[in-house]
Structure formats: structure tokens, C-alpha cells
Design a protein around this motif. Sequence first.
Motif, PDB file in Angstrom:
ATOM      1  N   GLY A 228       0.824  -1.206   0.000  1.00  0.00           N
ATOM      2  CA  GLY A 228       0.000   0.000   0.000  1.00  0.00           C
ATOM      3  C   GLY A 228       0.855   1.252   0.000  1.00  0.00           C
ATOM      4  O   GLY A 228       1.739   1.406   0.859  1.00  0.00           O
ATOM      5  N   CYS A 229       0.609   2.117  -0.985  1.00  0.00           N
ATOM      6  CA  CYS A 229       1.373   3.373  -1.045  1.00  0.00           C
ATOM      7  C   CYS A 229       0.557   4.389  -1.822  1.00  0.00           C
ATOM      8  O   CYS A 229      -0.580   4.117  -2.229  1.00  0.00           O
ATOM      9  CB  CYS A 229       2.734   3.145  -1.694  1.00  0.00           C
ATOM     10  N   ARG A 230       1.129   5.550  -2.051  1.00  0.00           N
ATOM     11  CA  ARG A 230       0.424   6.622  -2.750  1.00  0.00           C
ATOM     12  C   ARG A 230       0.032   6.193  -4.175  1.00  0.00           C
ATOM     13  O   ARG A 230      -1.065   6.489  -4.644  1.00  0.00           O
ATOM     14  CB  ARG A 230       1.355   7.843  -2.799  1.00  0.00           C
ATOM     15  N   ILE A 231       0.952   5.483  -4.854  1.00  0.00           N
ATOM     16  CA  ILE A 231       0.725   5.095  -6.256  1.00  0.00           C
ATOM     17  C   ILE A 231      -0.512   4.191  -6.402  1.00  0.00           C
ATOM     18  O   ILE A 231      -1.328   4.379  -7.296  1.00  0.00           O
ATOM     19  CB  ILE A 231       1.981   4.361  -6.824  1.00  0.00           C
ATOM     20  N   CYS A 232      -0.641   3.201  -5.500  1.00  0.00           N
ATOM     21  CA  CYS A 232      -1.768   2.263  -5.602  1.00  0.00           C
ATOM     22  C   CYS A 232      -2.926   2.693  -4.704  1.00  0.00           C
ATOM     23  O   CYS A 232      -3.828   1.901  -4.439  1.00  0.00           O
ATOM     24  CB  CYS A 232      -1.297   0.853  -5.251  1.00  0.00           C
ATOM     25  N   LYS A 233      -2.908   3.925  -4.293  1.00  0.00           N
ATOM     26  CA  LYS A 233      -3.944   4.469  -3.399  1.00  0.00           C
ATOM     27  C   LYS A 233      -4.148   3.552  -2.188  1.00  0.00           C
ATOM     28  O   LYS A 233      -5.270   3.264  -1.772  1.00  0.00           O
ATOM     29  CB  LYS A 233      -5.263   4.675  -4.157  1.00  0.00           C
TER      30      LYS A 233
ATOM     31  N   ILE B 249       5.442   7.281 -15.754  1.00  0.00           N
ATOM     32  CA  ILE B 249       5.123   8.527 -16.456  1.00  0.00           C
ATOM     33  C   ILE B 249       3.835   9.075 -15.850  1.00  0.00           C
ATOM     34  O   ILE B 249       2.869   8.334 -15.651  1.00  0.00           O
ATOM     35  CB  ILE B 249       4.942   8.251 -17.967  1.00  0.00           C
ATOM     36  N   ASP B 250       3.822  10.386 -15.532  1.00  0.00           N
ATOM     37  CA  ASP B 250       2.700  10.899 -14.749  1.00  0.00           C
ATOM     38  C   ASP B 250       1.618  11.590 -15.568  1.00  0.00           C
ATOM     39  O   ASP B 250       0.602  12.009 -15.015  1.00  0.00           O
ATOM     40  CB  ASP B 250       3.230  11.850 -13.661  1.00  0.00           C
ATOM     41  N   ASP B 251       1.834  11.733 -16.888  1.00  0.00           N
ATOM     42  CA  ASP B 251       0.847  12.475 -17.667  1.00  0.00           C
ATOM     43  C   ASP B 251       0.742  11.875 -19.071  1.00  0.00           C
ATOM     44  O   ASP B 251       1.736  11.801 -19.797  1.00  0.00           O
ATOM     45  CB  ASP B 251       1.263  13.953 -17.756  1.00  0.00           C
ATOM     46  N   ILE B 252      -0.463  11.457 -19.432  1.00  0.00           N
ATOM     47  CA  ILE B 252      -0.665  10.781 -20.722  1.00  0.00           C
ATOM     48  C   ILE B 252      -0.339  11.706 -21.894  1.00  0.00           C
ATOM     49  O   ILE B 252       0.004  11.251 -22.985  1.00  0.00           O
ATOM     50  CB  ILE B 252      -2.123  10.255 -20.824  1.00  0.00           C
ATOM     51  N   ARG B 253      -0.426  13.024 -21.659  1.00  0.00           N
ATOM     52  CA  ARG B 253      -0.185  13.970 -22.746  1.00  0.00           C
ATOM     53  C   ARG B 253       1.259  13.970 -23.212  1.00  0.00           C
ATOM     54  O   ARG B 253       1.559  14.378 -24.330  1.00  0.00           O
ATOM     55  CB  ARG B 253      -0.627  15.382 -22.323  1.00  0.00           C
ATOM     56  N   HIS B 254       2.177  13.479 -22.364  1.00  0.00           N
ATOM     57  CA  HIS B 254       3.585  13.392 -22.789  1.00  0.00           C
ATOM     58  C   HIS B 254       3.732  12.555 -24.068  1.00  0.00           C
ATOM     59  O   HIS B 254       4.628  12.801 -24.866  1.00  0.00           O
ATOM     60  CB  HIS B 254       4.436  12.733 -21.704  1.00  0.00           C
TER      61      HIS B 254
ATOM     62  N   VAL C 111      -2.602   0.813 -23.811  1.00  0.00           N
ATOM     63  CA  VAL C 111      -1.146   0.832 -23.984  1.00  0.00           C
ATOM     64  C   VAL C 111      -0.503   1.972 -23.195  1.00  0.00           C
ATOM     65  O   VAL C 111       0.531   1.797 -22.545  1.00  0.00           O
ATOM     66  CB  VAL C 111      -0.793   0.950 -25.488  1.00  0.00           C
ATOM     67  N   GLU C 112      -1.151   3.160 -23.223  1.00  0.00           N
ATOM     68  CA  GLU C 112      -0.591   4.284 -22.462  1.00  0.00           C
ATOM     69  C   GLU C 112      -0.506   3.946 -20.981  1.00  0.00           C
ATOM     70  O   GLU C 112       0.482   4.260 -20.317  1.00  0.00           O
ATOM     71  CB  GLU C 112      -1.462   5.540 -22.641  1.00  0.00           C
ATOM     72  N   ARG C 113      -1.561   3.286 -20.489  1.00  0.00           N
ATOM     73  CA  ARG C 113      -1.588   2.934 -19.072  1.00  0.00           C
ATOM     74  C   ARG C 113      -0.441   1.978 -18.744  1.00  0.00           C
ATOM     75  O   ARG C 113       0.247   2.132 -17.738  1.00  0.00           O
ATOM     76  CB  ARG C 113      -2.943   2.310 -18.734  1.00  0.00           C
ATOM     77  N   LEU C 114      -0.239   0.988 -19.607  1.00  0.00           N
ATOM     78  CA  LEU C 114       0.881   0.055 -19.396  1.00  0.00           C
ATOM     79  C   LEU C 114       2.206   0.811 -19.377  1.00  0.00           C
ATOM     80  O   LEU C 114       3.064   0.584 -18.518  1.00  0.00           O
ATOM     81  CB  LEU C 114       0.930  -0.991 -20.519  1.00  0.00           C
ATOM     82  N   ALA C 115       2.364   1.726 -20.336  1.00  0.00           N
ATOM     83  CA  ALA C 115       3.625   2.475 -20.441  1.00  0.00           C
ATOM     84  C   ALA C 115       3.810   3.386 -19.227  1.00  0.00           C
ATOM     85  O   ALA C 115       4.912   3.502 -18.674  1.00  0.00           O
ATOM     86  CB  ALA C 115       3.652   3.297 -21.732  1.00  0.00           C
ATOM     87  N   MET C 116       2.722   4.019 -18.775  1.00  0.00           N
ATOM     88  CA  MET C 116       2.821   4.930 -17.631  1.00  0.00           C
ATOM     89  C   MET C 116       3.220   4.165 -16.364  1.00  0.00           C
ATOM     90  O   MET C 116       4.019   4.639 -15.562  1.00  0.00           O
ATOM     91  CB  MET C 116       1.492   5.671 -17.426  1.00  0.00           C
ATOM     92  N   LEU C 117       2.658   2.949 -16.213  1.00  0.00           N
ATOM     93  CA  LEU C 117       2.991   2.138 -15.038  1.00  0.00           C
ATOM     94  C   LEU C 117       4.430   1.637 -15.121  1.00  0.00           C
ATOM     95  O   LEU C 117       5.177   1.677 -14.144  1.00  0.00           O
ATOM     96  CB  LEU C 117       2.038   0.948 -14.928  1.00  0.00           C
ATOM     97  N   LYS C 118       4.808   1.190 -16.315  1.00  0.00           N
ATOM     98  CA  LYS C 118       6.126   0.581 -16.448  1.00  0.00           C
ATOM     99  C   LYS C 118       7.247   1.618 -16.325  1.00  0.00           C
ATOM    100  O   LYS C 118       8.283   1.359 -15.728  1.00  0.00           O
ATOM    101  CB  LYS C 118       6.224  -0.132 -17.797  1.00  0.00           C
TER     102      LYS C 118
END
Length: 344
Positions: free
Chosen positions: A272-277, A324-329, A314-321
Motif C-alpha cells: 500500500g502506497c500513494r501510487i496504488c492508493k 510517467i505521470d501524464d498521458i499527454r507526454h 497501452v498508455e496505461r501500461l507504459a505509464m505504469l512501467k
Amino acid sequence: MREKLEALRDEALEKVKQAEDKKALQEVRVAYLGKKGPITEVLRGMGKLSAEERPVIGQMANDVRDVIKEQVDSKESALEEAAIEAQLASESIDVTLPGRPVQAGSTHPLTAVVEEVEDAFIGLGFSVAEGPEIETDYYNFEALNLPKDHPARDMQDSFYFTEELLLRTHTSPVQARTMERYQGKGPVKVICPGKVFRRDDDDATHSHQFMQIEGLYVDENVRMSDLKGVLETFAKSFFGAEREIRLRPSFFPFTEPSVEVDVSCGMCGGHGCRICKHSGWIEVLGAGMVHPRVLEMSGFDSTKYSGFAFGMGVERLAMLKYDIDDIRHFYTNDVRFLAQFKRN
Ligand code: DAH
């Protein structure tokens, strides 16, 4: 006569020496050796000389002419050689100079993720299928058990061109298109990456255009445990061997039962941490057993065949891996962002 010839010779040789180019040299040649030149004149006037003088002066005039000619010729080749030298010097390349650095591009992170996911599933016996981005209402919705006026259509706000044509809202229509191609005969085992479009307001986690990867496995005796096994194998290969998955009940019109799949949080290891709420889990995809009506509509006998399907962003997978904090990147194409994904 003798002195005159000697003076002529000295004068000519001096001019040869001073000639700086071929044009000046040619002028000397014409002036001293030409038909109207002074030496020819001397030779013409030989008749006036005494019999003793004639051969002597004749010989001397010939010698003077030969010397001048020889000097003009050798100066000419010297000038030619110098011209070639100068040209070579001006055209020479210093091969020891360091080259100009070439800016190499890098693979876009979304492309890298798609390729990695493809490789993982190809290793499990899947092949890659594609479908159109402009889709019919039938494939995008109806063939997936979403008849017109079905409330679940509201889950995906769409860009319509006409009543019947729209930008696909997910890659699931490729399921129906692929099954139709197999004409009721399994196994069907594909993943389908591609762009999808939704009428969303763009923010850090939403984009009106993004990518999904669909998976579909239809055969005799495909069970939910197969789905779980395949997704677990994939999650461990993509996120790391220490990661776990869990299935939660959910709803999609095209699967029954439906699940949402979480992967254990890589940041805290599931504590449990900030990332996984503070839940220890992160949602990564939707999945389920292909609804019998979806099988039937695409020509498969649902009493004989069963299947599982899944869809992931795919963006979600990439952001997690890559954290990355913003999909707009992914779409603003800042090279400082993109250059971080150089592969060696
Ligand atoms: N198409 C769903 C979406 O875009 C994702 C999805 C869920 C795909 C479950 C599936 C599935 O194939 O079985 O939200």
C-alpha cells in the motif's frame, strides 16, 4: 649578328622566367619563335652574310631557337603541374577531422510497449491481427452484444461520422472481424493492437485518442483458468517476475463472466502506497469469457467453442512501467521526453 642573337636569347629566356601563366608563356613563344619573330628574321637575312659566317650564324640561330623552345616547353609543363598541384590542394579532404554528430531518433515508448506486448503473446502462440480505425456501428457495438439503445454504449462516448460509421472506441471490434474470417473454425488466437478514439476531455489520465491491445482466444474447452494463466504469464514478463495478479468481478457486455485484472503495486510490493492508493493493487485491464452471443454472431457454435478475451490500454501500461505521470507526454512530442526511451 652574334651579339644580336645572344641578346635575343637572354631577353627571351628572361621573359620565359617571368611568365606567370600559360597565356603569358604563349605570348613569349609567338613573339620569339613565330614566323614573324626576330629569329626567323635573322635566318631570312642569312643571304647577306659571307660564306664563312653563314654556317656559323645559321648554327647559332638554330641553337638559340632550340634553347628558347626548350625553356618555353619546360616552363609550360611546370605551370601545368603547378596548376594540378593547386587543384589537388584545394580539393583535398582531411580524413582525420572528426565527423559531425548524427542525431538518431528513438523508438516511441508506445511503439516499444506494443512491440514488447506482441513479443510476449507471440511467445504464447498468439498472432497479430488488425482492423480499421473507422468502424461500423455493427462491429464496434452490435457484434459485441451492444444493440442500439443499450445503456452500456454510454460507457464509451463516440465520434460518429454518420449513423453507421464512427471512429472505433475500442479494439474489441477486431475480435468480431477476426472470428468472421475463421468461419466458425477454431482455434482463434490473436492480439490486436491499435488506436482508439473517445469523446473525452484531455487531462493527465484521459486522451481523446489512445491505444489498446485486444486479446482473443477461442477454441474448444477454453476456460477461465486459461485466461488467468495467460495474463499472469504476461504480467510477470512485462512488469517483473515478482508481480502478482488478481481478478475482480466486473461487467462488459461482450464477456460473461467479466473481470477487471489488477497487478500488484510495483512501488510498494503490495503493502500500500500513494501510487496504488493504499490498496496494494493497480488495475491494468478488462477481460472475461467471450459471451456466447458474441461467438454466435461471428459464426462460432457456442455449444462447442468457448473463449476468453481481454483489452488493455497501452498508455496505461507504459505509464505504469516507466513511471510517467501524464498521458499527454506521449502526444506532445517533446524530444527531451522521447529521447529517454533510446534503446541500445
Ligand atoms: N473493450 C473494453 C474497453 O475498451 C476493454 C475490454 C474489456 C476488452 C473486456 C475485452 C474484454 O476484450 O474482454 O473498455
